[in-house]
Design an enzyme around this catalytic site. Sequence first.
Site, PDB file in Angstrom:
ATOM      1  N   ASP A  41       0.950  -1.387   0.168  1.00 56.26           N
ATOM      2  CA  ASP A  41       0.057   0.109   0.413  1.00 56.26           C
ATOM      3  C   ASP A  41       0.941   1.255  -0.186  1.00 56.26           C
ATOM      4  O   ASP A  41       2.157   1.047   0.586  1.00 56.26           O
ATOM      5  CB  ASP A  41      -0.921   0.447   0.994  1.00 56.26           C
ATOM      6  CG  ASP A  41      -2.196   0.600   1.007  1.00 56.26           C
ATOM      7  OD1 ASP A  41      -3.300   0.270   0.626  1.00 56.26           O
ATOM      8  OD2 ASP A  41      -2.162   1.611   1.692  1.00 56.26           O
ATOM      9  N   ASP A  67       5.158   3.816  -3.178  1.00 54.27           N
ATOM     10  CA  ASP A  67       4.231   4.007  -4.798  1.00 54.27           C
ATOM     11  C   ASP A  67       4.383   3.225  -5.791  1.00 54.27           C
ATOM     12  O   ASP A  67       5.319   2.798  -6.818  1.00 54.27           O
ATOM     13  CB  ASP A  67       4.100   5.243  -4.575  1.00 54.27           C
ATOM     14  CG  ASP A  67       3.833   5.979  -5.713  1.00 54.27           C
ATOM     15  OD1 ASP A  67       3.271   5.207  -6.967  1.00 54.27           O
ATOM     16  OD2 ASP A  67       3.869   7.226  -6.296  1.00 54.27           O
ATOM     17  N   ASN A  94      -3.588  -4.277  -7.691  1.00 51.68           N
ATOM     18  CA  ASN A  94      -5.291  -3.875  -7.383  1.00 51.68           C
ATOM     19  C   ASN A  94      -5.470  -2.442  -7.120  1.00 51.68           C
ATOM     20  O   ASN A  94      -6.310  -1.935  -7.343  1.00 51.68           O
ATOM     21  CB  ASN A  94      -5.590  -4.900  -5.766  1.00 51.68           C
ATOM     22  CG  ASN A  94      -7.233  -3.951  -5.049  1.00 51.68           C
ATOM     23  OD1 ASN A  94      -7.851  -4.750  -5.760  1.00 51.68           O
ATOM     24  ND2 ASN A  94      -6.038  -3.202  -4.332  1.00 51.68           N
ATOM     25  N   GLY A 102      -8.881  10.844  -6.502  1.00 52.05           N
ATOM     26  CA  GLY A 102      -9.304  11.322  -8.190  1.00 52.05           C
ATOM     27  C   GLY A 102     -10.268  12.080  -8.318  1.00 52.05           C
ATOM     28  O   GLY A 102     -11.406  12.465  -7.314  1.00 52.05           O
ATOM     29  N   SER A 150     -12.210  -3.443 -13.935  1.00 51.06           N
ATOM     30  CA  SER A 150     -13.667  -2.341 -13.058  1.00 51.06           C
ATOM     31  C   SER A 150     -14.574  -2.446 -14.796  1.00 51.06           C
ATOM     32  O   SER A 150     -14.505  -2.874 -16.038  1.00 51.06           O
ATOM     33  CB  SER A 150     -13.767  -0.789 -13.162  1.00 51.06           C
ATOM     34  OG  SER A 150     -14.771  -0.433 -13.217  1.00 51.06           O
ATOM     35  N   TYR A 164     -10.600   7.092 -16.348  1.00 56.96           N
ATOM     36  CA  TYR A 164      -9.951   5.683 -15.665  1.00 56.96           C
ATOM     37  C   TYR A 164     -10.409   4.398 -16.220  1.00 56.96           C
ATOM     38  O   TYR A 164      -9.814   3.444 -15.995  1.00 56.96           O
ATOM     39  CB  TYR A 164     -10.980   5.476 -14.311  1.00 56.96           C
ATOM     40  CG  TYR A 164     -10.883   4.712 -13.466  1.00 56.96           C
ATOM     41  CD1 TYR A 164     -10.142   4.287 -13.039  1.00 56.96           C
ATOM     42  CD2 TYR A 164     -12.430   3.621 -13.682  1.00 56.96           C
ATOM     43  CE1 TYR A 164     -10.704   3.141 -12.363  1.00 56.96           C
ATOM     44  CE2 TYR A 164     -13.067   2.989 -13.031  1.00 56.96           C
ATOM     45  CZ  TYR A 164     -11.663   2.347 -11.652  1.00 56.96           C
ATOM     46  OH  TYR A 164     -12.282   1.191 -11.118  1.00 56.96           O
ATOM     47  N   LYS A 168      -7.890   0.989 -16.800  1.00 54.50           N
ATOM     48  CA  LYS A 168      -8.578  -0.029 -17.475  1.00 54.50           C
ATOM     49  C   LYS A 168      -8.846  -1.019 -17.651  1.00 54.50           C
ATOM     50  O   LYS A 168      -8.349  -2.466 -18.844  1.00 54.50           O
ATOM     51  CB  LYS A 168     -10.369  -0.251 -16.428  1.00 54.50           C
ATOM     52  CG  LYS A 168      -9.867   0.192 -15.033  1.00 54.50           C
ATOM     53  CD  LYS A 168      -8.878   0.052 -14.355  1.00 54.50           C
ATOM     54  CE  LYS A 168      -9.109  -0.616 -12.604  1.00 54.50           C
ATOM     55  NZ  LYS A 168      -8.175  -0.881 -11.730  1.00 54.50           N
ATOM     56  N   LEU A 196     -20.597  -3.027  -9.010  1.00 52.36           N
ATOM     57  CA  LEU A 196     -20.050  -2.347  -7.636  1.00 52.36           C
ATOM     58  C   LEU A 196     -20.446  -2.906  -6.209  1.00 52.36           C
ATOM     59  O   LEU A 196     -20.167  -4.596  -5.771  1.00 52.36           O
ATOM     60  CB  LEU A 196     -22.379  -1.433  -7.517  1.00 52.36           C
ATOM     61  CG  LEU A 196     -22.423  -1.062  -8.507  1.00 52.36           C
ATOM     62  CD1 LEU A 196     -23.949  -0.552  -9.378  1.00 52.36           C
ATOM     63  CD2 LEU A 196     -21.636   0.476  -8.724  1.00 52.36           C
TER      64      LEU A 196
HETATM   65  N1  LIG Z   1     -14.788  -0.425  -5.109  1.00 55.77           N
HETATM   66  C1  LIG Z   1     -15.876  -0.591  -6.827  1.00 55.77           C
HETATM   67  O1  LIG Z   1     -16.845  -0.655  -6.682  1.00 55.77           O
HETATM   68  C2  LIG Z   1     -14.546  -0.890  -7.482  1.00 55.77           C
HETATM   69  C3  LIG Z   1     -15.386  -1.118  -8.645  1.00 55.77           C
HETATM   70  C4  LIG Z   1     -14.202  -1.773  -9.859  1.00 55.77           C
HETATM   71  C5  LIG Z   1     -13.251  -1.417  -9.706  1.00 55.77           C
HETATM   72  N2  LIG Z   1     -12.475  -1.055  -8.335  1.00 55.77           N
HETATM   73  C6  LIG Z   1     -11.681  -1.590  -8.457  1.00 55.77           C
HETATM   74  O2  LIG Z   1     -11.196  -2.187  -7.171  1.00 55.77           O
HETATM   75  C7  LIG Z   1      -9.602  -2.152  -6.446  1.00 55.77           C
HETATM   76  C8  LIG Z   1      -9.244  -1.551  -5.882  1.00 55.77           C
HETATM   77  O3  LIG Z   1     -10.624  -0.437  -4.909  1.00 55.77           O
HETATM   78  P1  LIG Z   1     -10.591  -0.186  -3.260  1.00 55.77           P
HETATM   79  O4  LIG Z   1     -12.757   0.257  -3.692  1.00 55.77           O
HETATM   80  O5  LIG Z   1     -11.090  -1.308  -2.694  1.00 55.77           O
HETATM   81  O6  LIG Z   1     -10.102   1.120  -3.597  1.00 55.77           O
HETATM   82  P2  LIG Z   1     -10.158   1.921  -2.183  1.00 55.77           P
HETATM   83  O7  LIG Z   1      -9.604   3.351  -2.743  1.00 55.77           O
HETATM   84  O8  LIG Z   1     -10.880   1.371  -0.867  1.00 55.77           O
HETATM   85  O9  LIG Z   1      -8.032   1.261  -1.873  1.00 55.77           O
HETATM   86  C9  LIG Z   1      -7.320   1.143  -2.384  1.00 55.77           C
HETATM   87  C10 LIG Z   1      -6.054   1.113  -1.599  1.00 55.77           C
HETATM   88  O10 LIG Z   1      -4.804   0.998  -2.528  1.00 55.77           O
HETATM   89  C11 LIG Z   1      -4.015   1.970  -2.180  1.00 55.77           C
HETATM   90  N3  LIG Z   1      -3.064   2.861  -2.957  1.00 55.77           N
HETATM   91  C12 LIG Z   1      -4.135   4.062  -3.847  1.00 55.77           C
HETATM   92  N4  LIG Z   1      -2.948   4.310  -4.597  1.00 55.77           N
HETATM   93  C13 LIG Z   1      -1.649   4.028  -4.405  1.00 55.77           C
HETATM   94  C14 LIG Z   1      -0.205   3.650  -5.328  1.00 55.77           C
HETATM   95  N5  LIG Z   1      -0.245   4.883  -6.290  1.00 55.77           N
HETATM   96  N6  LIG Z   1       0.350   2.148  -4.474  1.00 55.77           N
HETATM   97  C15 LIG Z   1       0.432   1.564  -4.032  1.00 55.77           C
HETATM   98  N7  LIG Z   1      -0.445   1.914  -3.231  1.00 55.77           N
HETATM   99  C16 LIG Z   1      -1.915   2.769  -3.782  1.00 55.77           C
HETATM  100  C17 LIG Z   1      -4.651   3.089  -1.532  1.00 55.77           C
HETATM  101  O11 LIG Z   1      -3.954   3.970  -0.392  1.00 55.77           O
HETATM  102  C18 LIG Z   1      -5.617   2.299  -1.035  1.00 55.77           C
HETATM  103  O12 LIG Z   1      -4.732   1.656   0.946  1.00 55.77           O
HETATM  104  C19 LIG Z   1      -9.287  -0.522  -7.627  1.00 55.77           C
HETATM  105  O13 LIG Z   1      -8.498  -1.344  -8.755  1.00 55.77           O
HETATM  106  C20 LIG Z   1     -10.719  -0.466  -7.994  1.00 55.77           C
HETATM  107  O14 LIG Z   1     -10.281   0.151  -9.909  1.00 55.77           O
HETATM  108  C21 LIG Z   1     -12.898  -1.040  -7.352  1.00 55.77           C
END
Ligand SMILES: NC(=O)c1ccc[n+]([C@@H]2O[C@H](COP(=O)([O-])OP(=O)(O)OC[C@H]3O[C@@H](n4cnc5c(N)ncnc54)[C@H](O)[C@@H]3O)[C@@H](O)[C@H]2O)c1
Length: 256
Positions: A41, A67, A94, A102, A150, A164, A168, A196
């Site tokens: 993370d 990062d 992930n 964003g 996504s 975005y 993806k 979702l």
């Molecule tokens: N939550 C949704 O509804 C949803 C829907 C479709 C796709 N997704 C995809 O699922 C994945 C996870 O989403 P989420 O909702 O759990 O996200 P989230 O924001 O809850 O968690 C993501 C984590 O990634 C970390 N992060 C961000 N930038 C980073 C970087 N540059 N290097 C290392 N870590 C980094 C953040 O600190 C955070 O802890 C993403 O790829 C997102 O596009 C989520």
Amino acid sequence: MDSEQLPLSGRTALVTGAGRGVGRGIALALADAGARVAVNDLYAERAAAVAAEATARDGTALPLAFDVTDEQSVADALARLREQAGGVDVLVHNAGVLDGGGRPSRFADMPVADWRAQLDLNLAALMLLVQQVLPHQVEQGWGRLVQISSGASAQGLPIGVAAYGAAKAGGEGLMRHLAVEYGPHGVTANSLALGLMEGLGRADEPRVRRMIDSVPVRRLGTGADAGAAVLWLASEPGGYTNGQVIHLNGGTVFGR
Ligand SMILES: NC(=O)c1ccc[n+]([C@@H]2O[C@H](COP(=O)([O-])OP(=O)(O)OC[C@H]3O[C@@H](n4cnc5c(N)ncnc54)[C@H](O)[C@@H]3O)[C@@H](O)[C@H]2O)c1
């Protein structure tokens, strides 16, 4: 169960952005299945908390804060991981939501820096990571690459997420090519396109209720749902699934 019999015993996995949300669910599922999991993370305390949670469940996990968009940080972290745990057998990219969420906006109004940031996190970081892990996977003749994508890659949405969605979709295209280039070396590459998911708000909020009602199974997805799907892709029975985009979305029908 004897830990030697678990589906991912002896495997090392790296899950990016695993300090919370979907990534946390994936990291815990892989650790429960016997993998040694590097929990990445941006925030060290988030990575440490999830690694501790996995360890408390009798898994093996180590925090790895860096990062994923920074080329040197990726190279350094992956070198450290190779020293500590060997090469990465299972890569799950992930991290995909920009720190702070964003700034969604209609594309013509989106600053170049904002859309570049989407490409950096969702596409370029995937490329950087894959280049780090592939040599080991090819050498041993076994590897798993999983992109968390996504539904926004496959469906246009009027919510300011064009960059975005494009990033993806780019990741999905990359995985499709890697599947063909590296399948002969025992490496599979797949995308898991999420619909979702929980975390978008409380279930009693009208906005969230409407989202739930739009999903045929009448609930939002969980990190555990994503973890179960990644576990399938990463384990031996998943080895014939290659070059696919799997939509994990409760049966959501695009366009409705
Ligand atoms: N939550 C949704 O509804 C949803 C829907 C479709 C796709 N997704 C995809 O699922 C994945 C996870 O989403 P989420 O909702 O759990 O996200 P989230 O924001 O809850 O968690 C993501 C984590 O990634 C970390 N992060 C961000 N930038 C980073 C970087 N540059 N290097 C290392 N870590 C980094 C953040 O600190 C955070 O802890 C993403 O790829 C997102 O596009 C989520």
